[in-house]
Scaffold this motif. Structure first.
Motif, mmCIF file in Angstrom:
data_model
loop_
_atom_site.group_PDB
_atom_site.id
_atom_site.type_symbol
_atom_site.label_atom_id
_atom_site.label_comp_id
_atom_site.label_asym_id
_atom_site.label_seq_id
_atom_site.Cartn_x
_atom_site.Cartn_y
_atom_site.Cartn_z
ATOM 1 N N ALA A 1 39.352 25.681 20.062
ATOM 2 C CA ALA A 1 39.413 26.044 18.410
ATOM 3 C C ALA A 1 39.587 27.344 18.313
ATOM 4 O O ALA A 1 38.988 28.264 19.926
ATOM 5 N N PHE A 2 39.950 27.770 17.935
ATOM 6 C CA PHE A 2 39.936 29.400 17.816
ATOM 7 C C PHE A 2 38.468 29.820 16.779
ATOM 8 O O PHE A 2 38.646 29.194 15.393
ATOM 9 N N PHE B 1 38.799 37.423 17.117
ATOM 10 C CA PHE B 1 39.130 36.017 17.491
ATOM 11 C C PHE B 1 38.874 36.075 18.789
ATOM 12 O O PHE B 1 38.922 36.365 20.149
ATOM 13 N N PHE B 2 38.798 34.607 19.351
ATOM 14 C CA PHE B 2 37.824 33.427 20.794
ATOM 15 C C PHE B 2 38.437 32.539 20.385
ATOM 16 O O PHE B 2 38.545 31.832 19.395
ATOM 17 N N VAL B 3 38.983 32.172 22.118
ATOM 18 C CA VAL B 3 39.944 31.236 22.259
ATOM 19 C C VAL B 3 38.304 30.284 22.407
ATOM 20 O O VAL B 3 37.835 30.243 23.667
ATOM 21 N N THR B 4 37.956 29.101 22.474
ATOM 22 C CA THR B 4 37.027 28.394 23.655
ATOM 23 C C THR B 4 37.627 26.449 23.244
ATOM 24 O O THR B 4 38.222 26.003 23.049
ATOM 25 N N SER B 5 36.743 25.870 24.420
ATOM 26 C CA SER B 5 36.537 25.017 24.773
ATOM 27 C C SER B 5 35.784 24.125 24.762
ATOM 28 O O SER B 5 35.673 23.373 25.019
ATOM 29 N N VAL B 6 34.276 24.947 24.493
ATOM 30 C CA VAL B 6 33.298 24.419 25.073
ATOM 31 C C VAL B 6 32.473 24.141 23.026
ATOM 32 O O VAL B 6 32.759 25.083 22.537
ATOM 33 N N PHE B 7 31.869 23.537 22.950
ATOM 34 C CA PHE B 7 31.129 23.003 22.106
ATOM 35 C C PHE B 7 29.502 22.104 21.751
ATOM 36 O O PHE B 7 29.145 21.817 23.271
ATOM 37 N N ARG B 8 29.767 22.993 20.944
ATOM 38 C CA ARG B 8 27.609 22.103 20.563
ATOM 39 C C ARG B 8 28.409 20.593 19.375
ATOM 40 O O ARG B 8 28.774 21.367 18.336
ATOM 41 N N LEU B 9 27.582 19.340 19.858
ATOM 42 C CA LEU B 9 27.351 18.108 19.308
ATOM 43 C C LEU B 9 26.676 18.514 18.149
ATOM 44 O O LEU B 9 25.324 18.437 18.314
ATOM 45 N N GLU B 10 26.710 18.858 16.598
ATOM 46 C CA GLU B 10 26.152 18.686 14.977
ATOM 47 C C GLU B 10 25.625 17.593 14.637
ATOM 48 O O GLU B 10 24.622 17.207 14.240
ATOM 49 N N LEU C 1 27.309 13.996 14.453
ATOM 50 C CA LEU C 1 27.987 11.815 14.364
ATOM 51 C C LEU C 1 28.349 10.535 14.585
ATOM 52 O O LEU C 1 27.301 10.242 13.498
ATOM 53 N N ASP C 2 29.806 10.422 13.381
ATOM 54 C CA ASP C 2 30.261 8.864 12.671
ATOM 55 C C ASP C 2 30.061 8.018 13.898
ATOM 56 O O ASP C 2 31.445 8.671 13.398
ATOM 57 N N THR C 3 29.651 7.696 13.691
ATOM 58 C CA THR C 3 29.716 6.542 14.944
ATOM 59 C C THR C 3 30.531 5.494 14.404
ATOM 60 O O THR C 3 31.461 4.563 14.133
ATOM 61 N N LYS C 4 30.663 5.239 12.705
ATOM 62 C CA LYS C 4 31.436 4.430 12.142
ATOM 63 C C LYS C 4 32.366 4.740 11.468
ATOM 64 O O LYS C 4 33.565 4.160 12.236
ATOM 65 N N HIS C 5 32.647 6.199 12.192
ATOM 66 C CA HIS C 5 34.766 6.571 11.809
ATOM 67 C C HIS C 5 35.052 7.087 12.578
ATOM 68 O O HIS C 5 35.687 7.378 12.986
ATOM 69 N N CYS C 6 33.726 7.247 13.902
ATOM 70 C CA CYS C 6 34.814 7.820 15.254
ATOM 71 C C CYS C 6 34.512 9.234 15.414
ATOM 72 O O CYS C 6 36.214 9.775 15.855
ATOM 73 N N CYS C 7 33.562 10.006 14.467
ATOM 74 C CA CYS C 7 34.381 11.559 14.147
ATOM 75 C C CYS C 7 32.877 12.189 13.946
ATOM 76 O O CYS C 7 31.815 11.933 13.917
ATOM 77 N N ALA C 8 33.301 13.845 15.112
ATOM 78 C CA ALA C 8 32.167 14.489 14.731
ATOM 79 C C ALA C 8 31.993 16.009 14.814
ATOM 80 O O ALA C 8 33.186 15.945 14.530
ATOM 81 N N THR C 9 31.092 16.428 14.586
ATOM 82 C CA THR C 9 31.170 17.892 13.677
ATOM 83 C C THR C 9 30.660 18.959 14.799
ATOM 84 O O THR C 9 29.748 18.362 15.486
ATOM 85 N N LEU C 10 31.775 19.041 15.191
ATOM 86 C CA LEU C 10 31.567 20.852 16.520
ATOM 87 C C LEU C 10 31.080 21.664 16.313
ATOM 88 O O LEU C 10 32.024 22.281 15.455
ATOM 89 N N SER C 11 30.072 22.445 16.511
ATOM 90 C CA SER C 11 30.569 23.432 16.446
ATOM 91 C C SER C 11 30.724 24.727 17.860
ATOM 92 O O SER C 11 30.439 24.118 18.574
ATOM 93 N N LEU C 12 31.560 25.599 17.560
ATOM 94 C CA LEU C 12 32.346 26.170 18.401
ATOM 95 C C LEU C 12 30.940 26.705 19.571
ATOM 96 O O LEU C 12 30.042 27.858 18.636
ATOM 97 N N LEU C 13 30.695 27.910 20.593
ATOM 98 C CA LEU C 13 30.440 28.045 21.441
ATOM 99 C C LEU C 13 31.257 29.260 22.210
ATOM 100 O O LEU C 13 32.409 28.779 23.037
ATOM 101 N N GLU C 14 30.670 30.185 21.573
ATOM 102 C CA GLU C 14 32.200 31.327 22.080
ATOM 103 C C GLU C 14 31.194 31.843 23.834
ATOM 104 O O GLU C 14 30.321 32.079 24.120
ATOM 105 N N PRO C 15 33.129 31.479 24.798
ATOM 106 C CA PRO C 15 31.848 32.198 25.865
ATOM 107 C C PRO C 15 32.421 33.656 26.753
ATOM 108 O O PRO C 15 33.197 33.614 25.992
ATOM 109 N N GLN D 1 30.026 28.317 13.660
ATOM 110 C CA GLN D 1 32.104 27.424 13.234
ATOM 111 C C GLN D 1 31.997 26.902 13.730
ATOM 112 O O GLN D 1 31.811 26.055 14.485
ATOM 113 N N CYS D 2 32.055 25.693 12.425
ATOM 114 C CA CYS D 2 32.469 24.093 13.345
ATOM 115 C C CYS D 2 33.998 23.188 12.455
ATOM 116 O O CYS D 2 34.410 24.290 11.735
ATOM 117 N N ILE D 3 34.131 22.443 13.807
ATOM 118 C CA ILE D 3 35.014 21.713 13.206
ATOM 119 C C ILE D 3 34.315 20.170 13.285
ATOM 120 O O ILE D 3 33.939 19.963 13.921
#
Length: 141
Positions: free
Chosen positions: A53-54, A62-71, A73-87, A110-112
């Motif tokens: 994610a950018f 701008f930065f690109v990251t592959s590392v996130f924090r799990l904020e 979790l919606d297990t019913k719809h199997c989706c997650a809100t992740l915040s970006l961690l800047e390396p 910042q979240c996705i």
């Protein structure tokens, strides 16, 4: 990927979220030890590559990251809100996580939101990396 493996992935992320909450000593009545760890950094991947994610630094770069924090979790719809961690490297400069040596992971606001049905691998990293203070480097002169 079938529905069973999707739910297994969500179950694993739910376990990670529970451990993250325990690590931060949330909702403990008698234990007041503040370790300062409230994040288990994670990388999630599909069969070929990790999620990227950018983001934007405080300075507006701008930065690109592959590392996130799990904020969340919606297990019913199997989706997650992740915040970006800047390396960042030892000098505090943003780096590409997979290419360079990481020193710290800076939290961002910042979240996705991610549909987890596309992913099959979780790689947790050390909580000690999150907001790790940069070393004080003495001038050599």
């Amino acid at each position: 990927m079938d529905r069973h493996s999707e739910s297994c992935f969500c179950i694993e992320l739910n376990q990670l979220l529970e451990e993250q909450e325990k690590l931060s000593f949330k909702d403990f009545r008698f234990v007041c030890d503040m370790l300062g760890y409230d994040t288990i950094p994670l990388i999630i991947s599909n069969q070929k590559c990790p999620l990227e994610a950018f983001g934007r630094t405080v300075n507006g770069k701008f930065f690109v990251t592959s590392v996130f924090r799990l904020e969340k979790l919606d297990t019913k719809h199997c989706c997650a809100t992740l915040s970006l961690l800047e390396p960042v490297d030892i000098d505090g400069c943003p780096i590409e996580f997979l290419c360079d040596e990481i020193y710290s992971l800076n939290k961002t606001d910042q979240c996705i939101i991610v549909d987890l049905s596309c992913f099959c691998k979780i790689e947790p990293l050390s909580p000690k990396l999150v907001n790790r203070p940069l070393p004080i480097i003495e001038p050599k002169c």
